[in-house]
Design an enzyme around this catalytic site. Structure first.
Site, short mmCIF file in Angstrom:
data_model
loop_
_atom_site.label_atom_id
_atom_site.label_comp_id
_atom_site.label_asym_id
_atom_site.label_seq_id
_atom_site.Cartn_x
_atom_site.Cartn_y
_atom_site.Cartn_z
N ASN A 94 0.81 -1.22 0.00
CA ASN A 94 0.00 0.00 0.00
C ASN A 94 0.84 1.27 0.00
O ASN A 94 0.38 2.32 -0.46
CB ASN A 94 -0.92 0.00 1.23
CG ASN A 94 -1.74 1.27 1.33
OD1 ASN A 94 -2.57 1.55 0.48
ND2 ASN A 94 -1.49 2.05 2.37
N ARG A 129 9.76 -9.26 -3.13
CA ARG A 129 10.97 -10.07 -3.16
C ARG A 129 11.27 -10.67 -1.79
O ARG A 129 11.60 -11.87 -1.67
CB ARG A 129 12.15 -9.22 -3.63
CG ARG A 129 13.49 -9.95 -3.67
CD ARG A 129 14.59 -9.06 -4.20
NE ARG A 129 14.74 -7.84 -3.41
CZ ARG A 129 15.50 -6.81 -3.78
NH1 ARG A 129 16.14 -6.84 -4.93
NH2 ARG A 129 15.59 -5.75 -2.99
N TYR A 160 3.75 9.46 -10.31
CA TYR A 160 2.85 8.57 -9.57
C TYR A 160 2.09 7.66 -10.52
O TYR A 160 1.98 6.44 -10.29
CB TYR A 160 1.89 9.43 -8.75
CG TYR A 160 0.76 8.70 -8.07
CD1 TYR A 160 0.96 8.03 -6.87
CD2 TYR A 160 -0.52 8.70 -8.63
CE1 TYR A 160 -0.10 7.37 -6.23
CE2 TYR A 160 -1.57 8.05 -7.99
CZ TYR A 160 -1.36 7.39 -6.81
OH TYR A 160 -2.40 6.75 -6.18
N LYS A 164 2.24 3.60 -10.81
CA LYS A 164 1.06 2.74 -10.63
C LYS A 164 0.85 1.87 -11.86
O LYS A 164 0.42 0.71 -11.74
CB LYS A 164 -0.18 3.60 -10.35
CG LYS A 164 -0.17 4.28 -8.99
CD LYS A 164 -0.18 3.29 -7.83
CE LYS A 164 -0.44 3.97 -6.50
NZ LYS A 164 -0.45 3.05 -5.36
#
Length: 266
Positions: A94, A129, A160, A164
């Site tokens: 998030n 990872r 941004y 995304k």
């Protein structure tokens, strides 16, 4: 409080979970039985969120400082979750960075571009990872990342939005890699959500609301519900997908409909 208990005994790590969508997701998964690690760079606020979950829900919730821009910090958070909960079953990416655009594209500083991509895209990569071996070992591992409609359509914010969009692509490629190892990877793409980023901007939110077919902006709980579905066994045959939770924003051109209202459909 939901009566479903889809995450009984699950260990969950959520990045950027001190407030907003991350905090709402922590509460939702805890309500369904999860043991939740609330991670954030703001440890004091993360601790308040975790304490609230323990007090109001009676669930297991702990806080841990985690900077997704630092590999060692991410690995420490993952190791803490595994040690505290006995397994790591769900990762929710998030944390992100979103810096306002310069008036002219050519004036965008390199450091702004690099920072937003590092926190939003590379930060999620670092978390995936570090978490993946533990998600494989759990036998029921799931990754859900928080994307954005910005990664699909133009709503401004160059860095941004590019980050995304990259996260949407990483969701697909990682889903292909992880499927044979028993881990599902999906993404939720929210539209406008009422979080602290909009604090003091009620007029702006009211104006934005008008472009949403469902007549309102989103709440953090709307996104948390979608994350809970994709992370649960209810979505056992879903991987590599992007779920738009956007009040119909991408599906319906509200501005166009309003422009032609009374003149017949185009």
């Amino acid at each position: 409080m939901t009566e479903m208990r889809r995450f009984e005994g699950h260990g969950v790590l959520i990045s950027g979970a001190a407030r907003g969508i991350g905090a709402a997701t922590a509460r939702r998964l805890a309500e369904e039985g999860a043991q939740v690690l609330v991670t954030d760079v703001d440890l004091a606020e993360a601790e308040r969120t975790a304490a609230s979950i323990r007090e109001r829900i009676g669930a297991c919730a702990e806080a841990f400082v985690c900077d997704v821009g630092d590999r060692a910090s991410v690995e420490a958070a993952v190791a803490y979750a595994v040690d505290a909960f006995g397994s790591l079953d769900v990762l929710v990416n998030n944390a992100c960075g979103c810096t306002p655009d310069a008036p002219l594209f050519e004036d965008e500083p390199d450091e702004v571009w690099a920072r937003d991509l590092d926190l939003t895209l590379t930060g999620a990569y670092r978390c995936c990872r570090a978490a993946l071996p533990h998600l494989v070992a759990s036998g029921r591992g799931a990754i859900v990342s928080i994307g954005s409609v910005n990664g699909i359509q133009d709503f401004g914010n160059h860095a941004y939005s590019a980050a995304k969009a990259g996260l949407t692509s990483l969701t697909r490629t990682l889903a292909g890699h992880a499927a044979a190892r028993g881990v599902r990877v999906n993404l939720v793409a929210p539209g406008t959500v009422r979080t602290s980023a909009w604090e003091g901007r009620d007029a702006d939110l009211a104006a934005v609301r008008e472009v949403y077919p469902l007549g309102r902006v989103g709440e953090p709980e709307d996104i948390a519900a979608a994350v809970a579905f994709l992370a649960s066994r209810d979505a056992a045959w879903i991987t590599g997908t992007t779920l738009c939770v956007d009040g119909g924003l991408l599906a319906v051109n509200t501005g166009f409909r309003q422009a032609v209202r009374g003149h017949g459909d185009a």
